[in-house]
Design an enzyme around this catalytic site. Structure first.
Site, PDB file in Angstrom:
ATOM      1  N   GLU A 103       2.474   4.992  -3.965  1.00  0.00           N
ATOM      2  CA  GLU A 103       2.792   6.142  -4.844  1.00  0.00           C
ATOM      3  C   GLU A 103       3.843   6.856  -4.817  1.00  0.00           C
ATOM      4  O   GLU A 103       4.346   7.513  -6.673  1.00  0.00           O
ATOM      5  CB  GLU A 103       1.508   7.047  -4.427  1.00  0.00           C
ATOM      6  CG  GLU A 103      -0.393   6.136  -4.997  1.00  0.00           C
ATOM      7  CD  GLU A 103      -0.168   5.750  -3.763  1.00  0.00           C
ATOM      8  OE1 GLU A 103       0.106   5.622  -2.936  1.00  0.00           O
ATOM      9  OE2 GLU A 103      -1.368   5.047  -4.041  1.00  0.00           O
ATOM     10  N   ASP A 155      -9.225   4.080  -1.505  1.00  0.00           N
ATOM     11  CA  ASP A 155     -10.418   3.870  -0.441  1.00  0.00           C
ATOM     12  C   ASP A 155     -11.555   4.738  -1.183  1.00  0.00           C
ATOM     13  O   ASP A 155     -11.703   5.982  -1.011  1.00  0.00           O
ATOM     14  CB  ASP A 155      -9.459   4.930   0.068  1.00  0.00           C
ATOM     15  CG  ASP A 155      -7.946   3.858   1.056  1.00  0.00           C
ATOM     16  OD1 ASP A 155      -8.293   3.319   0.602  1.00  0.00           O
ATOM     17  OD2 ASP A 155      -7.270   4.944   1.118  1.00  0.00           O
ATOM     18  N   ASP A 206       0.717  -1.469  -0.143  1.00  0.00           N
ATOM     19  CA  ASP A 206       0.075   0.112  -0.060  1.00  0.00           C
ATOM     20  C   ASP A 206       1.002   1.317   0.275  1.00  0.00           C
ATOM     21  O   ASP A 206       1.439   1.434  -0.100  1.00  0.00           O
ATOM     22  CB  ASP A 206      -0.778  -0.254   1.761  1.00  0.00           C
ATOM     23  CG  ASP A 206      -1.767   1.054   1.193  1.00  0.00           C
ATOM     24  OD1 ASP A 206      -2.362   1.762   0.275  1.00  0.00           O
ATOM     25  OD2 ASP A 206      -3.282   0.789   2.035  1.00  0.00           O
TER      26      ASP A 206
END
Ligand SMILES: *[C@@H]1O[C@H](CO)[C@@H](O)[C@H](O)[C@H]1NC(C)=O
Length: 968
Positions: A559, A633, A556
């Protein structure tokens, strides 16, 4: 996963120090627009748009400053190599831009434009920067895995104005390179399909030194005024040398360096792809007007909190690959640039009387691409079918990973399962309620204070005991491991990261420090091969204590998400391996981390060769080779449920079909009917995971109560029984890139009415046509049928026929799902606790007859776990029903592991064959011939709108063998 509205106390104290964060930690119910740039707030986006506006305003008088030097153009081994000159002032000064146009054996073409001065390093960097001087030219290294062989058969002809290259299959493709102004038309069968620089928006911001202009003096008198012809048009330099956003300043050591190009698709009304965005599959126009966006689609991987469902805003992943589609023709472009990128889309009613494009294709789609730095490096795919385009793109960037079978079953996740006992309890309850699942997940709280590769000793003291219980039903655990490494004394991992110098650096070459879940953190730099090696070493069972072979990984925040960074990510002048600026590589960053984790799972133990499973949030072109993605999300709202399918479809169109959305919605508490509908939809996500935020109420399926738990269980069972069909679809995607859930235009490229449909789709090649309910209180849905075939309701065989919309009942307990006549669907009908326990179960074949009373289907099976299938350890059958005979034929290629595998599968047979839509004449039949033997058949008469069907019981044929069953 992102901020809790009540962050855990351990970092609440630190958080208070960071005023920049205060706005992020307040609970809110909308995306924080102010955290992410609009085009107007991005220097190079504004500059490129302004340039486009100028061109449009100038109309015919627009002077394109780019031209190819005719003599410079050489043809060598499948490439046109030359120089473009950019005129930079009225004095005749020019800048040299080397161009290479490559024609590939696969029929794809590639156009690469660089800048000579930067290429040679003949530029000065400001602020004593130690960054690289070249335009970033390594995107290929990460994104491309093959397909670059140059053609040997193209033919080139040149005159003083243009060069023409005939290439591709049977030389049906043609590239016409016009010298002045520079432009390229790509044609197929003499019709122009893709045009470069047709609108003259090409823009390569060349290097220039910063000239400090003297302040403008008050002019003293008329006579002092300079003659007007000496003055160069003023350029707006305000964003060239630095720009600020949200309290962060980006000093640009290389000055302005964006690249832009317009790409027009004449006659094409629809464009798809360029994920990740939440919005319709058929991309919208972006320059305002009714129902259009005002900003371009943006690609700048970012951790966007509570994203909205209809927006060109950037999200977590970026694949700059677009398909354009018109009736019976598909083409594509792949803009291989890893920097921040924006894409404007405008559709114009064209007046191509000269072009014979056929009826209904009068719209041009004009796109305008621009990136902050790097090369112009674009691949062009000329189709003509969607499958051709996807296949050609996959030859370059790779096809989707063939996952382990458990990975396509159901995943149970939440932030967080709080102890190992909690996990074991959920595991037992799923069994108690007979709810199948394969994987349970751990979010960040399992760690000892967010230190990855550790377990919280108070809550997960016995991870091995937990893993063992899961393994007893062939279940797996997935634990999260993120790229931020806690900057904490006495944490050996961060000590190694620092001492080996494997982290991302700041602009001065020092280790970069920022904030994420653990508080102060450093980021492993997986652009560095040494960092990958080190990362791999951390996953060895003896190093990652408490891990076992049924533990897999979730990446996760890659980015990367940096809570106190600009736009919640890293400063653009951070430095990666080789001193490339973060600016240059940002969109690839997530993929390099995902890749390192993938490589690590390959090598946890010597000799253990199983397919890794790694879920990623951030991605780029090529990430499909490494695992699955999810859409981040989302919110527990109907709109978010509806938004998921278009997103997953566009991801599949862009070559990354192993995709899903958080079932139930990450933020908030879904109403029970929303949760139920979401499970029914999730049963059709290639990646199927329930997940929830730490502040939400528990929502494991058994908690919903009846009738919900029962309905959810039915949806899960449906997924499990269709796993053989899903796995076959994954196999297909892994060899030719065809999406796993397919939009209509993929299967019906000529059916214009359905090109934009993004709420119903086909599952692989099965003929299953699904339209899960995504709206509140629906009692029925309208399913569009693309042809006049017979379609049967999957559950009760109600028959629909006739092209157009049909009303299909959809009370809460029902998923609108049709079987298209003409298909054979493989299933496994015995309910089990996990997919692993179904391995030796017998198959059911469902034959949906078409009007001609024929049907076809395929089944792909392997061990679902290892790489042995690469040595032929698999079964691939074609089933065909025609003239009253069902035949199973081998369509595999033999390898050295084939025989052994087939032997192990000898006892796996077919227990049942269901034939739907059988003629009345079958009413008297009670048996079928199986080789020299017989099997019983039961006939069930039709009933009004419901088709007649028959079932053959226990035909006693093996799944891996040739056989014929005769119904005659
Ligand atoms: C993945 O890791 C391998 C092994 O270190 C490396 O060779 C390759 O370049 C990496 N690819 C990507 C996309 O990061």
């Amino acid at each position: 996963m992102r901020f809790s509205s009540s962050p855990s106390s351990s970092w609440t104290a630190s958080l208070a120090l960071l005023s920049a964060l205060s706005s992020l930690s307040t609970p809110a119910n909308a995306v924080k627009y102010e955290n992410f740039k609009t085009c107007a707030q991005s220097g190079f986006c504004s500059r490129n748009r302004a340039y486009a506006d100028k061109a449009v305003a100038a109309g015919q008088s627009w002077e394109v400053p780019y031209q190819i030097v005719p003599d410079s153009l050489d043809w060598k081994d499948g490439q046109l190599i030359g120089t473009i000159l950019k005129s930079i002032n009225t004095k005749g000064d020019t800048v040299r831009l080397p161009i290479t146009i490559s024609f590939l054996e696969s029929g794809s073409a590639r156009v690469t434009i660089d800048e000579e001065k930067r290429q040679k390093g003949e530029i000065d960097l400001r602020h004593n920067s130690i960054a690289r001087k070249e335009r970033y030219n390594e995107a290929e290294k990460w994104a491309i895995v093959g397909g670059l062989e140059l053609t040997k058969s193209a033919e080139v002809s040149k005159d003083g104005k243009r060069a023409t290259v005939k290439y591709g299959p049977e030389a049906k493709f043609e590239a016409v390179v016009t010298y002045a102004p520079f432009g390229i038309d790509f044609k197929r069968d003499d019709v122009t399909q893709v045009k470069f620089n047709d609108r003259g928006l090409m823009n390569v911001e060349h290097w220039r030194p910063k000239v400090d202009k003297p302040k403008k003096e008050e002019s003293e008198g008329e006579g002092d005024q300079k003659p007007i012809q000496d003055a160069e048009p003023e350029e707006d330099e305000s964003t060239w040398w630095e720009e600020s956003f949200g309290g962060h300043t980006d000093p640009k050591a290389r000055g302005p360096e964006s690249v832009g190009l317009d790409i027009t698709f004449p006659g094409y009304e629809h464009v798809f792809g360029i994920p990740e965005h939440a919005g319709p599959m058929s991309l919208k126009q972006t320059r305002g007007g009714d129902g259009n966006y005002n900003d371009p689609y943006r690609l700048y991987n970012a951790d966007v909190f509570e994203y909205i469902v209809d927006s060109p805003m950037t999200l977590y992943g970026a694949i700059p690959f677009m398909q354009a589609h018109r009736k019976d023709s598909t083409v594509g472009v792949f803009w291989m640039n890893a920097a921040e990128t924006w894409i404007d889309i405008v559709k114009t009613k064209a007046s191509h009387s000269a072009l014979s494009l056929g009826i209904g294709s009068k719209t041009d789609t004009q796109t305008h691409w621009f990136s902050e730095s790097g090369l112009v490096d674009v691949f062009v795919f000329l189709g003509p079918t969607p499958k051709d385009v996807t296949k050609a793109y996959g030859e370059l960037t790779g096809y989707t990973q063939l996952p382990q079978e458990f990975a396509i079953a159901y995943h149970q996740c939440r932030w967080n399962y709080v102890t190992d006992e909690d996990v074991k309890d959920v595991d037992r309850k799923m069994d108690k309620y007979s709810i199948p699942y394969d994987v349970i997940w751990l979010d960040i709280e399992y760690t000892d204070e967010k230190k990855y590769f550790t377990w919280d000793p108070n809550t997960f003291g016995n991870s091995l005991g937990m893993l063992k219980q899961l393994d007893s039903a062939e279940r797996k655990l997935v634990a999260i491991i993120d790229p931020h490494i806690k900057n904490d004394d006495g944490y050996p991992i961060v000590d190694e990261l620092k001492s080996k110098d494997l982290a991302v650096h700041n602009k001065d070459g020092q280790i970069y420090e920022g904030w994420c879940w653990p508080g102060s953190s450093h980021w492993v730099d997986c652009f560095n091969p040494e960092a990958i090696k080190w990362w791999i070493s951390l996953f060895k069972y003896d190093k990652f204590k408490g891990s076992a072979d049924n533990l897999f990984i979730w990446n996760d925040m890659n980015e990367p998400s940096v809570f106190n960074g600009p736009e919640t990510t890293m400063p653009k002048d951070n430095l990666h391996h080789g001193n490339w600026e973060h600016r240059d590589v940002h969109n690839i960053n997530g993929m390099t981390f995902h890749n390192a984790t993938y490589q690590a799972l390959l090598e946890r133990k010597k000799g253990e060769l199983r397919r890794p499973f790694v879920l990623t949030r951030s991605y780029y072109a090529g990430s499909q080779r490494l695992g699955a993605m999810w859409t981040g999300d989302n919110e527990a709202k109907w709109e978010a449920l509806a938004a998921a399918f278009p997103m997953i479809l566009n991801n599949g169109i862009a070559g990354f079909p192993f995709a899903g959305a958080d079932v139930g919605g990450f933020f908030g508490n879904p109403e029970k009917d929303l949760l139920t509908r979401w499970y029914q939809a999730g049963a059709f996500y290639p990646f199927f995971r329930g997940h929830a935020h730490i502040d939400t109420r528990r929502r494991e399926p058994y908690l919903a109560g009846e009738p919900y738990t029962g309905i959810i269980t039915q949806a899960l069972r449906l997924r499990y029984s269709l796993l053989p069909a899903w796995y076959t679809a994954f196999h297909e995607a892994s060899v030719d890139g065809t999406p796993i859930i397919r939009p209509h235009y993929f299967e019906y490229p000529g059916d214009e009415a359905a090109f934009a449909i993004d709420d119903q789709f086909f599952v692989g090649s099965t003929g299953l046509l699904a339209k899960p309910v995504v709206t509140e209180k629906a009692e029925s849905v309208e399913i569009y049928l693309p042809d006049n075939e017979l379609y049967y309701d999957y559950f009760d065989y109600t028959t629909y026929t006739g092209q157009g919309k049909k009303t299909v009942p959809a009370p809460l307990e029902k998923i609108p799902l049709l079987m298209q006549g003409g298909h054979i669907i493989p299933r496994k009908d015995r309910p089990r606790r996990s997919s692993g326990l179904m391995k030796w179960d017998p198959y059911t074949l469902v034959i949906a007859l078409n009007k001609a009373e024929t049907a076809k289907g395929e089944l792909y099976v392997d061990d679902g776990e290892t790489f042995d299938y690469q040595n032929g350890a698999y079964i691939h059958r074609a089933f065909e029903f025609a003239a009253g005979e069902l035949v199973s034929k081998d369509i595999s290629t033999k390898g050295k592991a084939t025989d052994k595998y087939l032997k192990s599968m000898k006892r796996v047979g077919i227990e049942k064959i269901v034939i739907v839509g059988v003629p009345k004449a079958w009413a008297d039949k009670t048996s079928v011939k199986v080789g020299s033997g017989e099997a019983m058949m039961e006939y069930h008469a039709g009933d009004g709108s419901k088709a007649a069907w028959a079932v053959v019981k226990g035909p006693k044929v093996a799944i891996g063998e040739d056989w014929t069953i005769s119904f005659a």
